[in-house]
Design an enzyme around this catalytic site. Sequence first.
Site, PDB file in Angstrom:
ATOM      1  N   ASP A 328       0.858  -1.176   0.000  1.00  0.00           N
ATOM      2  CA  ASP A 328       0.000   0.000   0.000  1.00  0.00           C
ATOM      3  C   ASP A 328       0.905   1.240   0.000  1.00  0.00           C
ATOM      4  O   ASP A 328       2.139   1.138   0.101  1.00  0.00           O
ATOM      5  CB  ASP A 328      -0.961  -0.020   1.208  1.00  0.00           C
ATOM      6  CG  ASP A 328      -2.241   0.763   0.934  1.00  0.00           C
ATOM      7  OD1 ASP A 328      -2.199   1.738   0.154  1.00  0.00           O
ATOM      8  OD2 ASP A 328      -3.291   0.415   1.510  1.00  0.00           O
ATOM      9  N   GLU A 534     -10.619   6.604   4.397  1.00  0.00           N
ATOM     10  CA  GLU A 534      -9.608   6.027   5.279  1.00  0.00           C
ATOM     11  C   GLU A 534      -9.691   6.583   6.711  1.00  0.00           C
ATOM     12  O   GLU A 534     -10.765   6.769   7.242  1.00  0.00           O
ATOM     13  CB  GLU A 534      -8.214   6.215   4.660  1.00  0.00           C
ATOM     14  CG  GLU A 534      -8.158   5.501   3.308  1.00  0.00           C
ATOM     15  CD  GLU A 534      -6.779   5.271   2.778  1.00  0.00           C
ATOM     16  OE1 GLU A 534      -5.905   4.822   3.533  1.00  0.00           O
ATOM     17  OE2 GLU A 534      -6.572   5.501   1.573  1.00  0.00           O
TER      18      GLU A 534
END
Length: 649
Positions: A328, A534
Amino acid sequence: MAGAPRAPILLILFLCIIWTSTVMLMVTATSAESSSSVEENCTMMMKYKDPKQPINIRMKDLMSRMTLAEKIAQMTQIDRASATPEVMRNYSLGSLLSGGGSLPMTNANVEDWVKMVNEFQKGSLSSRLGIPMLYGIDAVHGHNNVYKATIFPHNVGLGVTRDPDLVKRIGAATALEVRATGIPYVFAPCIAVCRDPRWGRCYESYSEDHKIVQQMTEIISGLQGELPTNSTNGVPYVAGKNKVAACAKHFVGDGGTTEGINENNTVIDWHGLLNIHMPAYYNSIIKGVSTIMVSYSSLNGVKMHANYDLVTRFLKDTLKFRGFVISDWAGIDKITTPVKANYTYSVQAGISAGIDMVMVPFNHTEFIDILTGLVNDNVIPMSRIDDAVRRILRVKFTMGLFENPLADLSMVDQVGSQAHRDLAREAVRKSLVLLKNGNNTDSPLLPLPRNPNRILVAGTHANNLGYQCGGWTISWQGLSGNNHTSGTTILNAISTAVDPSTEIIYSENPEADFVKSAKLSYAIVVVGEFPYAETAGDNLNLTIPEPGLSTISNVCESVKCVVILISGRPLVIEPYLSSMDALVAAWLPGSEGQGVADALFGDYGFTGKLARTWFRTVDQLPMNVGDSHYDPLFPFGFGLTTQPVLGSS
Ligand SMILES: *[C@@H]1O[C@H](CO)[C@@H](O)[C@H](O)[C@H]1NC(C)=O
Ligand SMILES: *[C@@H]1O[C@H](CO)[C@@H](O)[C@H](O)[C@H]1NC(C)=O
Ligand SMILES: *[C@@H]1O[C@H](CO)[C@@H](O)[C@H](O)[C@H]1NC(C)=O
Ligand SMILES: *[C@@H]1O[C@H](CO)[C@@H](O)[C@H](O)[C@H]1NC(C)=O
Ligand SMILES: *[C@@H]1O[C@H](CO)[C@@H](O)[C@H](O)[C@H]1NC(C)=O
Ligand SMILES: *[C@@H]1O[C@H](CO)[C@@H](O)[C@H](O)[C@H]1NC(C)=O
Ligand SMILES: *[C@@H]1O[C@H](CO)[C@@H](O)[C@H](O)[C@H]1NC(C)=O
Ligand SMILES: *[C@@H]1O[C@H](CO)[C@@H](O)[C@H](O)[C@H]1NC(C)=O
Ligand SMILES: *[C@@H]1O[C@H](CO)[C@@H](O)[C@H](O)[C@H]1NC(C)=O
């Protein structure tokens, strides 16, 4: 940087250059056969460039030509903001990305995207070996960074549809819009099984139930194309220029963290992991998914980015996944606490765990220098580097990137096309869940009559495209307003749906006295969460933010009302339910608000079934279908239905 090529290769290259520059002159004087046999002899020397060679031969040939620097460069991905065509040429980096909101200078037209990607690609193609780079982007609900692209409902709504074929068609439409901008790779689908709605990424998850998430991996067949029946299990597949490489994420357990805290620790035994969080990876691999992204989160205290047992031994060795594993965004930096406390350790741990490509995403020289040092010091064996590069090249060869590295403008009309907007509208309508419609003594409020004298449309989310699209739209955390992209707000959709003689009063947050005196037939209240993504979306109270609650009480206590809730997850609703005559969970529907009106006014019936449990109070969380203490407000699978109104348009 590229090392000096070996002398014999130089000689052959030289002869081939002579050949190409003279063949046009010779072609009139020479027979076609002898000309083509020269060509064959030249390409034979560069087998990796010959599409007629089997992929394994091409990979082997190319790898035999690559220096360590060129191999490590393939493992490096940086954000477009840190790249130039010259960097791409000098380093031959394997990949670029647009992070959320990382856009070309102007996002106004598709041509700018194509031009930007092509400029970088031309840099890569002019590197020593001319290995094309792979450009990736978060296209998680349509091509969501791009102005005027079709924005589909977020996954939380798609799970409600229980319609894998619909999701596959959305994948195919997304692939076309992404390819139209010159991009061949998407960081989607998110196959998280969100077990706690307090998680800010819960809307990226199709369901709390792994079976629904498994069904929805059908989007991979839409993005990449249908896997041929003769393909080998685990081998990545992309069907060509109208398809994109996909990325199943985030491996593994991202949706199971404590209290839904983003990137936190998932505590679960092996049996639970295999039963809840792993199954959708089996389906993704069977469908030929090209790449898998590792989760920021930890599993029983071990960072997934450093988890050799799961990434190498299980995913690669046991499940036989043969695409590449990507980190990521700055994911290896977060292996240590504090972040990037010892980058050498992070690189060592991440690459040793089995990560093949690192989303660096800014400083490529730092990453390359450290990884080179670790290989030269024999801390990381060459076999690990070769495994990574082989996987990356396999994806690039399979998808035809060497044959078609540059995009043209032939597909620009795909972005935001009417066909895709119609598909999104269908998805919106099927993703709505009707939670309340009148009560036992009253007749149902929905479908709404189309020709009353006067109605009220209220709420912060009624006329706000940014809010109805949510996070991951144009910018990372999402936006407010109607000018960031094009689409139909719910207010616009209602005005199209009602009779022209009906007067619509629109007010974001009207006073109760006004509502009482306005002689309304009914009111439609559209409220919900403001956009987030997020970590910023983590939320422990899950209340409807103000002024949403006051709008509900001002309106619903004075007039018959239907509340449309725009949210990435179930919210606390029980205390307000009795004041509402009808309630629709619309999730984050995206750009095509007309789909909401389609069901409200009875052009179509409500069909959606909750793919999440609707809790009563946050202290019940986590609470998922199948739990022993299950006392939801609305259970998993709940959803009232209505019949379409006959003769409606
Ligand atoms: C191509 O290679 C074959 C075998 O290596 C050789 O016989 C032939 O003469 C070559 N042709 C040309 C035009 O160089
Ligand atoms: C690329 O390489 C050339 C030639 O070695 C050098 O002059 C230039 O500074 C390099 N540029 C970058 C951005 O690395
Ligand atoms: C599968 O079949 C297609 C079409 O017949 C063929 O081109 C391809 O090489 C085959 N792939 C494998 C892995 O056997
Ligand atoms: C989880 O969150 C807690 C509270 O913020 C924090 O102290 C802890 O370090 C986090 N754990 C991980 C693995 O990120
Ligand atoms: C950083 O990590 C490397 C590799 O594990 C290790 O050799 C080094 O001692 C560490 N440095 C510090 C300052 O802890
Ligand atoms: C990249 O990292 C290196 C080593 O830490 C540092 O010297 C350099 O300034 C960094 N470059 C940029 C552009 O931040
Ligand atoms: C049904 O709704 C009406 C108002 O719309 C209310 O007066 C009545 O008490 C409700 N009945 C039940 C059983 O909730
Ligand atoms: C949208 O409007 C806002 C506020 O009026 C402005 O700041 C922004 O630049 C506009 N955006 C676009 C894409 O036109
Ligand atoms: C709920 O949590 C969010 C996110 O932490 C916070 O912004 C908000 O103020 C909280 N709302 C209430 C009513 O506590």
